[in-house]
Design a protein around this motif. Sequence first.
Motif, PDB file in Angstrom:
ATOM      1  N   LEU A   1       0.827  -1.206   0.000  1.00 41.30           N
ATOM      2  CA  LEU A   1       0.000   0.000   0.000  1.00 41.30           C
ATOM      3  C   LEU A   1       0.861   1.255   0.000  1.00 41.30           C
ATOM      4  O   LEU A   1       0.581   2.222  -0.720  1.00 41.30           O
ATOM      5  CB  LEU A   1      -0.915  -0.006   1.225  1.00 41.30           C
ATOM      6  CG  LEU A   1      -2.234  -0.770   1.110  1.00 41.30           C
ATOM      7  CD1 LEU A   1      -2.961  -0.779   2.444  1.00 41.30           C
ATOM      8  CD2 LEU A   1      -3.108  -0.150   0.038  1.00 41.30           C
ATOM      9  N   ILE A   2       1.903   1.257   0.814  1.00 41.71           N
ATOM     10  CA  ILE A   2       2.797   2.416   0.860  1.00 41.71           C
ATOM     11  C   ILE A   2       3.450   2.643  -0.508  1.00 41.71           C
ATOM     12  O   ILE A   2       3.548   3.779  -1.000  1.00 41.71           O
ATOM     13  CB  ILE A   2       3.872   2.220   1.942  1.00 41.71           C
ATOM     14  CG1 ILE A   2       3.233   2.214   3.328  1.00 41.71           C
ATOM     15  CG2 ILE A   2       4.946   3.304   1.851  1.00 41.71           C
ATOM     16  CD1 ILE A   2       2.650   3.524   3.749  1.00 41.71           C
ATOM     17  N   GLY A   3       3.899   1.519  -1.129  1.00 46.98           N
ATOM     18  CA  GLY A   3       4.529   1.646  -2.435  1.00 46.98           C
ATOM     19  C   GLY A   3       3.589   2.203  -3.483  1.00 46.98           C
ATOM     20  O   GLY A   3       3.980   3.022  -4.328  1.00 46.98           O
ATOM     21  N   PHE A   4       2.328   1.781  -3.427  1.00 37.53           N
ATOM     22  CA  PHE A   4       1.354   2.300  -4.395  1.00 37.53           C
ATOM     23  C   PHE A   4       1.119   3.797  -4.184  1.00 37.53           C
ATOM     24  O   PHE A   4       1.127   4.590  -5.137  1.00 37.53           O
ATOM     25  CB  PHE A   4       0.043   1.532  -4.271  1.00 37.53           C
ATOM     26  CG  PHE A   4      -1.077   2.130  -5.074  1.00 37.53           C
ATOM     27  CD1 PHE A   4      -1.162   1.910  -6.445  1.00 37.53           C
ATOM     28  CD2 PHE A   4      -2.041   2.923  -4.468  1.00 37.53           C
ATOM     29  CE1 PHE A   4      -2.183   2.476  -7.187  1.00 37.53           C
ATOM     30  CE2 PHE A   4      -3.069   3.490  -5.199  1.00 37.53           C
ATOM     31  CZ  PHE A   4      -3.134   3.259  -6.570  1.00 37.53           C
ATOM     32  N   LEU A   5       0.897   4.202  -2.928  1.00 33.74           N
ATOM     33  CA  LEU A   5       0.612   5.611  -2.648  1.00 33.74           C
ATOM     34  C   LEU A   5       1.817   6.495  -2.936  1.00 33.74           C
ATOM     35  O   LEU A   5       1.663   7.688  -3.253  1.00 33.74           O
ATOM     36  CB  LEU A   5       0.178   5.766  -1.185  1.00 33.74           C
ATOM     37  CG  LEU A   5      -1.146   5.105  -0.813  1.00 33.74           C
ATOM     38  CD1 LEU A   5      -1.380   5.209   0.677  1.00 33.74           C
ATOM     39  CD2 LEU A   5      -2.312   5.731  -1.571  1.00 33.74           C
ATOM     40  N   ASP A   6       3.022   5.928  -2.844  1.00 33.83           N
ATOM     41  CA  ASP A   6       4.229   6.699  -3.084  1.00 33.83           C
ATOM     42  C   ASP A   6       4.608   6.724  -4.566  1.00 33.83           C
ATOM     43  O   ASP A   6       5.492   7.479  -4.974  1.00 33.83           O
ATOM     44  CB  ASP A   6       5.376   6.089  -2.266  1.00 33.83           C
ATOM     45  CG  ASP A   6       6.610   6.987  -2.261  1.00 33.83           C
ATOM     46  OD1 ASP A   6       6.442   8.222  -2.195  1.00 33.83           O
ATOM     47  OD2 ASP A   6       7.726   6.447  -2.343  1.00 33.83           O
ATOM     48  N   GLY A   7       3.920   5.921  -5.399  1.00 34.74           N
ATOM     49  CA  GLY A   7       4.289   5.799  -6.801  1.00 34.74           C
ATOM     50  C   GLY A   7       3.566   6.787  -7.699  1.00 34.74           C
ATOM     51  O   GLY A   7       2.693   7.560  -7.276  1.00 34.74           O
ATOM     52  N   ALA A   8       3.899   6.697  -8.956  1.00 32.09           N
ATOM     53  CA  ALA A   8       3.327   7.628  -9.942  1.00 32.09           C
ATOM     54  C   ALA A   8       1.875   7.318 -10.249  1.00 32.09           C
ATOM     55  O   ALA A   8       1.098   8.225 -10.560  1.00 32.09           O
ATOM     56  CB  ALA A   8       4.162   7.575 -11.224  1.00 32.09           C
TER      57      ALA A   8
END
Length: 537
Positions: free
Chosen positions: A61-68
């Motif tokens: 989830l963190i990776g998704f929210l931090d991604g483009a």
Amino acid sequence: MIADLDTRCGELYASGGEVLPAGRADSEAAAQAASGGDRRGSPGEPAGGAFAASREQFESLIGFLDGADAGGLSHAELEEHLHVHGRELLRRLLDDHLALRAVREPRLEQVTGDEGRARTRVEPGHERALETVFGTVSVERLAYRAPGVGNLHPADAALNLPVERHSHGLRRLCALESPRGSFQDAVQAIERQTGVRLGKRQVEELAGLTAMDFEDFYENRRPARGKQGDLLVLSADGKGIVMRADALRTRAPARPRAGPAPKPRLSGAEQQNRKRMAEIGAVYDAKPAPRTPADILCSAGPEGYEPEPGPVAKNKWLTASIVNAPAEVIKRIFDEADRRDPKHRRTWIALVDGANHQIDRIRFEARKRGIKVTIVVDFVHVLEYLWNAANCLYPDLDTERWVHCQATKILKGHARKVAGMIRRTATNARLDGARRKGADDAANYLTNKAPYLNYRAALIQGWPIATGIIEGACRHLVKDRFDITGARWGLAGAEAILKLRAIIANGDFDEYWRFHLARERRHVHEARYDNHTIPAT
């Protein structure tokens, strides 16, 4: 509604009813326990560390929210993504926690069942699925076994797991959503909130399980006591519910008719005898509010007169049943009133619509308990009879003034005089039997109910004279839910929804839910162990 552990809805324990064969060797069970049982009881963490799956989902989830990809989404799209994937995170957290509890579960020397047999053999790896508000999780625990008797799982008692597959969280949602609208609406509402898809029958059965402790809850509950000078008002009424054919009350065989049979009506068999009466009861407190006839009927007062308000209901309590007879419901409202006024120091008023069976049961309960209860017939019903009489006696005239005049006389305590006047007027007008029926019905009603029409004394002492509270309860508990187009009810489902709507209307659902969970633990788990004591895990 009675819940039987062998017939509860959904999937049962994976090994809850498993019985170890009596001929199985002790050495075989001991070998299994030695190979795997100590591993479960020993300290340690699951492979990859505790909450590894949860951490993986959280990092995702963190990776998704931090991604483009997330940077180009609207807030509504972000909400939807987090709603779905956040729910999966919660499911994994719960699943990982249950796995950790399984690893840390201590091994007991023995566990004794309610039949007195000790389970000294322990097997690890017994799993069951649990459908929760977050999704499906797995519950692994130790099974304590003995030849010829069922397995026991003390860890299940520690978690207070239900018999069926569905969690108490889902059961609570079913109990809250089912009384609001149709079961199909409840299915859709639960799916929107949780992502879990239930069937309509599962929702109905889970709601029924929630309602099973209704009577015990109110027998043990201490209601709020009113002030010493407050009135204690009791009321009861019936309301029909369209039932399935197998849920209707049995009727006595009809007497043979003389002459030709009546012509059948269109769909007559479908129109007749479709309903079963539900009995609704209410108890509430009210501060006396003295009034005059002018406060009830504007025509009885001078021009510009401002009527005084009547008694206001507070601490209202409702009960309802379609299974039990009206006598049982009336007994319950007397029980509730007794709990509010155990020493019988307050003034008790019973408001009815004039039904003789209700009056008889109220008088019976009052005599049995040694309580003085004043019965008052609803004034609105009296007005209905007066309007019928007016339309019979003066069909071509505006009868509003005549009705208000007679109603004012009745409020002043002259019901029998009004009844005599109606009979004389019908006789002088030479009305035949059919044409004077409305007048005769009104006169007979006023005469027969005269002992309960002392509105003059009721108004002076500040008592209520209308059954608006119970009429509103009938509309809220029954009509608003059970009269959905096309609905046909079974007995168990109708009883459960009636009780749940009453609990919610009383504002007691949260307190009732805690009571229900405690009773669930007692019936499902404590009852399976010696002395009803669950071994500490």
